[in-house]
Write an enzyme that holds these catalytic residues in place. Structure first.
Site, PDB file in Angstrom:
ATOM      1  N   LYS A 165      34.166  -7.120  -6.497  1.00 36.91           N
ATOM      2  CA  LYS A 165      33.472  -6.802  -7.745  1.00 36.91           C
ATOM      3  C   LYS A 165      33.913  -5.419  -8.200  1.00 36.91           C
ATOM      4  O   LYS A 165      33.694  -4.423  -7.504  1.00 36.91           O
ATOM      5  CB  LYS A 165      31.966  -6.839  -7.548  1.00 36.91           C
ATOM      6  CG  LYS A 165      31.212  -6.444  -8.809  1.00 36.91           C
ATOM      7  CD  LYS A 165      29.736  -6.696  -8.710  1.00 36.91           C
ATOM      8  CE  LYS A 165      29.037  -6.277  -9.996  1.00 36.91           C
ATOM      9  NZ  LYS A 165      27.608  -6.548  -9.949  1.00 36.91           N
ATOM     10  N   LYS A 181      35.333 -10.726  -9.708  1.00 39.18           N
ATOM     11  CA  LYS A 181      34.615 -10.404 -10.939  1.00 39.18           C
ATOM     12  C   LYS A 181      35.025  -9.038 -11.453  1.00 39.18           C
ATOM     13  O   LYS A 181      35.050  -8.103 -10.642  1.00 39.18           O
ATOM     14  CB  LYS A 181      33.117 -10.436 -10.612  1.00 39.18           C
ATOM     15  CG  LYS A 181      32.191 -10.003 -11.699  1.00 39.18           C
ATOM     16  CD  LYS A 181      30.791  -9.926 -11.148  1.00 39.18           C
ATOM     17  CE  LYS A 181      29.876  -9.415 -12.242  1.00 39.18           C
ATOM     18  NZ  LYS A 181      28.568  -9.138 -11.764  1.00 39.18           N
TER      19      LYS A 181
HETATM   20  C1  PBG Z   1      24.435  -6.644 -11.193  1.00 36.04           C
HETATM   21  C2  PBG Z   1      25.219  -7.710 -11.899  1.00 36.04           C
HETATM   22  C3  PBG Z   1      26.022  -7.437 -12.995  1.00 36.04           C
HETATM   23  C4  PBG Z   1      26.554  -8.670 -13.401  1.00 36.04           C
HETATM   24  C5  PBG Z   1      26.068  -9.656 -12.531  1.00 36.04           C
HETATM   25  N1  PBG Z   1      25.248  -9.039 -11.599  1.00 36.04           N
HETATM   26  C6  PBG Z   1      26.238  -6.191 -13.749  1.00 36.04           C
HETATM   27  C7  PBG Z   1      26.509  -4.925 -13.056  1.00 36.04           C
HETATM   28  O1  PBG Z   1      27.024  -4.872 -11.935  1.00 36.04           O
HETATM   29  O2  PBG Z   1      26.179  -3.900 -13.650  1.00 36.04           O
HETATM   30  C8  PBG Z   1      27.474  -8.821 -14.563  1.00 36.04           C
HETATM   31  C9  PBG Z   1      27.645 -10.188 -15.124  1.00 36.04           C
HETATM   32  C10 PBG Z   1      28.252 -10.231 -16.474  1.00 36.04           C
HETATM   33  O3  PBG Z   1      28.667  -9.191 -17.041  1.00 36.04           O
HETATM   34  O4  PBG Z   1      28.335 -11.344 -17.025  1.00 36.04           O
HETATM   35  N2  PBG Z   1      23.943  -6.906  -9.969  1.00 36.04           N
END
Ligand code: PBG
Length: 335
Positions: free
Chosen positions: A205, A260
């Site tokens: 991530k 991601k």
């Molecule tokens: C946070 C989380 C995020 C997303 C999924 N879970 C955002 C972040 O890390 O700030 C992003 C998903 C998306 O942008 O579609 N736990």
């Protein structure tokens, strides 16, 4: 690796346009397929019985009441979508510095899990484990002495994961990026008897600006400015480091790997899928969705073809499934 024949022998005997000339032969040589089985549908849930509440930065996406989530879950089953991924918008009154409402069994997400579990059999329920919807500062963990504290956060995440498993979650998806949380969550689940509850680790991530609209959707927009999420999410410049994260999460017992964001990170998906024999899930995140919708609304791109092309690209790179806000629409075209 396929060796290219030397050009002078190749042409005119070899003409790759032959198999492209007609639809039947294009279909016959197609290397990558996209089916509803490859789609995961993310849904935002909110308190109350109200009508769907549009998310301004995600046109076409709504925050739903629990009843509406159940309806969407039934729709997912009808469309052969194997699983939904639930994200809560927590009432600001329930947000605290330590995010403790995350492991309250009566919280919004647990009530939603139970409602789907009781009313929609046979559907995978994937739930987010991270504290950002529950903390007043919007970070994914607890802040101690001005930084997001790894080990103290893990203790809360384990409790959150067990609480969700007890409510009926099929898959726990930790998106927080703390070190060591997969092993701790696996041990925590097992100790409570949830040995069959799966873990889908957000292993790779990245600290990305493509999450902007999501933070708006869950109301976690205003993180404490003094600390960036880049103190726990991966630097977008790093590929070897993403492979180390993946290797660690596999060794700690994850069942799936998430990469991601999606489209700007196809190299990571491909590298992961060729390096590790584990299902890879691509997350086409909110910013990717918003860009497609905005360009389509402006009339600059062919919306439905771009959506299919993007999702096919994830499959070609090696993703088994894709988390996408377009899941239901795409599945309805495919079924
Ligand atoms: C946070 C989380 C995020 C997303 C999924 N879970 C955002 C972040 O890390 O700030 C992003 C998903 C998306 O942008 O579609 N736990």
């Amino acid at each position: 690796m396929i060796k290219a024949p030397s050009t002078n022998e190749a042409f005119p005997a070899t003409r790759l346009r032959r198999t492209r000339a007609e639809d039947w032969s294009r279909r016959m040589v197609r290397e990558t397929t996209l089916r509803p089985d490859n789609l995961i549908w993310p849904l935002f849930v909110r308190e109350g019985d109200g009508t769907p509440e549009p998310v301004a930065s995600l046109p076409g996406v709504n925050r739903l009441s629990i009843n509406d989530v159940v309806d969407h879950a039934r729709q997912a089953v009808d469309l052969n979508i194997p699983a939904i991924a639930l994200f809560p918008r927590i009432d600001p009154a329930n947000k605290t510095d330590d995010g403790s409402h995350a492991h309250d069994p009566g919280n919004l997400i647990c009530r939603c899990i139970s409602a789907v579990r009781d009313n929609v059999p046979g559907l995978g329920i994937i739930t987010d484990v991270a504290l950002d919807p529950f903390t007043s500062h919007g970070h994914d963990g607890v802040i101690i002495d001005g930084s997001v504290a790894n080990d103290e956060t893990i203790d809360v995440l384990v409790r959150q994961a067990i609480t969700q498993a007890r409510a009926g979650a099929s898959v726990i998806a930790p998106s927080d990026m703390m070190d060591g949380r997969i092993g701790a969550i696996r041990a925590g689940l097992d100790a409570e008897g949830f040995t069959d509850v799966m873990i889908m680790a957000y292993a790779a991530k990245f600290s990305s600006s493509f999450y902007g609209p999501f933070r708006d959707a869950v109301g976690a927009g205003k993180t404490a400015n003094t600390i960036g999420k880049d103190t726990y999410q991966i630097d977008p410049s790093n590929s070897d480091e993403a492979m180390r994260e993946i290797a660690l999460d596999i060794s700690e017992g994850t069942d799936f790997i998430i990469v991601k964001p999606g489209m700007p990170y196809l190299d990571i998906i491909q590298r992961a899928s060729s390096s590790y024999a584990i299902p890879i899930i691509a997350y086409q995140v909110s910013g990717e969705y918003a860009m497609i919708e905005a360009a389509a609304a402006a009339g600059f791109i062919d919306r439905s073809r771009i959506i299919m092309e993007s999702l096919t690209a994830f499959r070609r790179a090696g993703a088994n499934a894709i988390i996408t806000y377009h899941a239901a629409e795409v599945a309805s075209h495919l079924t």
